[in-house]
Design a protein around this motif. Structure first.
Motif, short mmCIF file in Angstrom:
data_model
loop_
_atom_site.label_atom_id
_atom_site.label_comp_id
_atom_site.label_asym_id
_atom_site.label_seq_id
_atom_site.Cartn_x
_atom_site.Cartn_y
_atom_site.Cartn_z
N LEU A 7 -14.54 10.81 5.73
CA LEU A 7 -13.70 10.05 4.81
C LEU A 7 -14.11 8.58 4.85
O LEU A 7 -14.44 8.07 5.90
N ALA A 8 -14.08 7.96 3.70
CA ALA A 8 -14.30 6.51 3.67
C ALA A 8 -13.07 5.83 4.24
O ALA A 8 -11.96 6.35 4.10
N PRO A 9 -13.25 4.68 4.89
CA PRO A 9 -12.07 3.95 5.38
C PRO A 9 -11.10 3.62 4.27
O PRO A 9 -9.91 3.51 4.49
N ARG A 10 -11.61 3.46 3.08
CA ARG A 10 -10.75 3.25 1.93
C ARG A 10 -11.05 4.30 0.90
O ARG A 10 -12.21 4.64 0.69
N ILE A 11 -10.04 4.78 0.25
CA ILE A 11 -10.27 5.68 -0.87
C ILE A 11 -10.47 4.79 -2.08
O ILE A 11 -9.57 4.09 -2.52
N LEU A 12 -11.69 4.80 -2.57
CA LEU A 12 -12.04 3.87 -3.64
C LEU A 12 -11.72 4.47 -5.00
O LEU A 12 -11.78 5.69 -5.18
N PRO A 13 -11.37 3.61 -5.94
CA PRO A 13 -10.97 4.11 -7.26
C PRO A 13 -12.16 4.58 -8.09
O PRO A 13 -13.28 4.14 -7.88
N GLU A 14 -11.91 5.47 -9.01
CA GLU A 14 -12.87 5.79 -10.06
C GLU A 14 -12.83 4.64 -11.05
O GLU A 14 -11.75 4.24 -11.51
N GLU A 81 -11.54 4.24 11.53
CA GLU A 81 -11.99 2.87 11.24
C GLU A 81 -10.89 2.04 10.57
O GLU A 81 -11.12 0.89 10.21
N MET A 82 -9.75 2.63 10.36
CA MET A 82 -8.65 1.91 9.71
C MET A 82 -7.57 1.67 10.77
O MET A 82 -6.73 2.52 11.02
N PRO A 83 -7.64 0.52 11.46
CA PRO A 83 -6.69 0.29 12.55
C PRO A 83 -5.26 0.16 12.06
O PRO A 83 -5.01 -0.34 10.96
N THR A 84 -4.34 0.63 12.85
CA THR A 84 -2.92 0.49 12.55
C THR A 84 -2.32 -0.52 13.52
O THR A 84 -2.90 -0.78 14.57
N PRO A 85 -1.15 -1.06 13.27
CA PRO A 85 -0.43 -0.89 12.00
C PRO A 85 -1.04 -1.74 10.88
O PRO A 85 -1.71 -2.73 11.14
N PHE A 86 -0.79 -1.32 9.64
CA PHE A 86 -1.17 -2.16 8.50
C PHE A 86 -0.03 -2.14 7.49
O PHE A 86 0.85 -1.28 7.55
N VAL A 87 -0.07 -3.12 6.60
CA VAL A 87 1.04 -3.33 5.67
C VAL A 87 0.61 -2.98 4.25
O VAL A 87 -0.43 -3.44 3.78
N ILE A 88 1.41 -2.15 3.62
CA ILE A 88 1.23 -1.86 2.19
C ILE A 88 2.42 -2.49 1.49
O ILE A 88 3.57 -2.23 1.85
N ALA A 89 2.13 -3.31 0.49
CA ALA A 89 3.21 -4.04 -0.19
C ALA A 89 3.13 -3.85 -1.69
O ALA A 89 2.08 -3.54 -2.24
N LEU A 90 4.28 -4.06 -2.32
CA LEU A 90 4.30 -4.30 -3.76
C LEU A 90 4.38 -5.81 -3.91
O LEU A 90 5.35 -6.43 -3.47
N VAL A 91 3.34 -6.38 -4.48
CA VAL A 91 3.29 -7.82 -4.67
C VAL A 91 3.63 -8.11 -6.13
O VAL A 91 3.04 -7.53 -7.05
N GLU A 92 4.61 -8.99 -6.33
CA GLU A 92 4.97 -9.41 -7.69
C GLU A 92 4.21 -10.68 -8.00
O GLU A 92 4.34 -11.69 -7.30
N LEU A 93 3.40 -10.63 -9.05
CA LEU A 93 2.60 -11.79 -9.42
C LEU A 93 3.47 -12.86 -10.07
O LEU A 93 4.44 -12.55 -10.77
N ASP A 94 3.08 -14.13 -9.86
CA ASP A 94 3.87 -15.25 -10.39
C ASP A 94 3.90 -15.27 -11.91
O ASP A 94 4.81 -15.86 -12.50
N GLU A 95 2.92 -14.64 -12.55
CA GLU A 95 2.79 -14.76 -14.01
C GLU A 95 3.94 -14.14 -14.80
O GLU A 95 4.22 -14.57 -15.91
N GLN A 96 4.57 -13.11 -14.22
CA GLN A 96 5.55 -12.38 -15.04
C GLN A 96 6.50 -11.60 -14.14
O GLN A 96 6.05 -10.85 -13.29
N PRO A 97 7.82 -11.75 -14.34
CA PRO A 97 8.77 -10.96 -13.56
C PRO A 97 8.48 -9.47 -13.73
O PRO A 97 8.25 -9.01 -14.84
N GLY A 98 8.46 -8.75 -12.63
CA GLY A 98 8.25 -7.30 -12.68
C GLY A 98 6.79 -6.89 -12.72
O GLY A 98 6.51 -5.69 -12.71
N LEU A 99 5.88 -7.85 -12.78
CA LEU A 99 4.45 -7.52 -12.77
C LEU A 99 4.02 -7.33 -11.32
O LEU A 99 3.80 -8.30 -10.60
N ARG A 100 3.96 -6.09 -10.89
CA ARG A 100 3.76 -5.79 -9.48
C ARG A 100 2.54 -4.92 -9.27
O ARG A 100 2.26 -4.04 -10.08
N LEU A 101 1.85 -5.16 -8.17
CA LEU A 101 0.75 -4.27 -7.82
C LEU A 101 0.81 -3.93 -6.34
O LEU A 101 1.29 -4.72 -5.53
N ALA A 102 0.34 -2.74 -6.02
CA ALA A 102 0.34 -2.27 -4.64
C ALA A 102 -0.92 -2.78 -3.96
O ALA A 102 -2.02 -2.65 -4.50
#
Ligand SMILES: [Zn+2]
Length: 137
Positions: A7-14, A81-102
């Motif tokens: 497995l790759a340390p990250r699952i990369l997007p198509e 290769e992916m040490p723990t603990p790590f943080v997964i967040a929903l980050v809301e961008l300053d540009e627009q309320p509710g504009l969030r990415l993981a």
């Protein structure tokens, strides 16, 4: 029996036409988010047309600044290769309320992450893909 590749340390997007600018903008140091030319709203995750009005989407570089909307700390180790603990967040961008990415929160102790914490984007390069991650601003 075929062997299973490691497995790759990250699952990369198509990468496809509707997501490529998002995943490769980091090559230019830019976080690029789909933006509707008709209703002037940002759309994430990227898709073929604006889900609100059907307008055409165009990728626009944003500031890369935002805040932690919510987060979770992963303690389960999925890959050696992916040490723990790590943080997964929903980050809301300053540009627009509710504009969030993981995204992962990096460069800080996981226990120091709080909701509302200001963060700024940076990128982790994996070949042609630049994965947006966020660090305390
Ligand atoms: Zn629209």
């Amino acid at each position: 029996m075929p062997t299973t590749p490691p497995l790759a340390p990250r699952i990369l997007p198509e990468l496809d036409d509707s997501s490529r600018p998002y995943w490769t903008g980091g090559a230019a140091g830019e976080l690029r988010i789909a933006h509707c030319g008709s209703c002037r709203r940002f759309v994430h995750p990227p898709c073929d047309e604006c889900p609100d009005c059907g307008g055409a989407l165009e990728f626009v570089a944003v500031s890369g600044e935002g805040s932690v909307f919510t987060y979770t700390i992963a303690y389960q180790q999925f890959h050696p290769e992916m040490p723990t603990p790590f943080v997964i967040a929903l980050v809301e961008l300053d540009e627009q309320p509710g504009l969030r990415l993981a995204a992962n929160i990096v460069d800080c102790d996981p226990s120091a992450v709080t909701c509302g914490m200001p963060v700024r984007v940076r990128f982790e390069q994996h070949g042609a893909v630049f994965v947006p991650v966020f660090a305390p601003a």
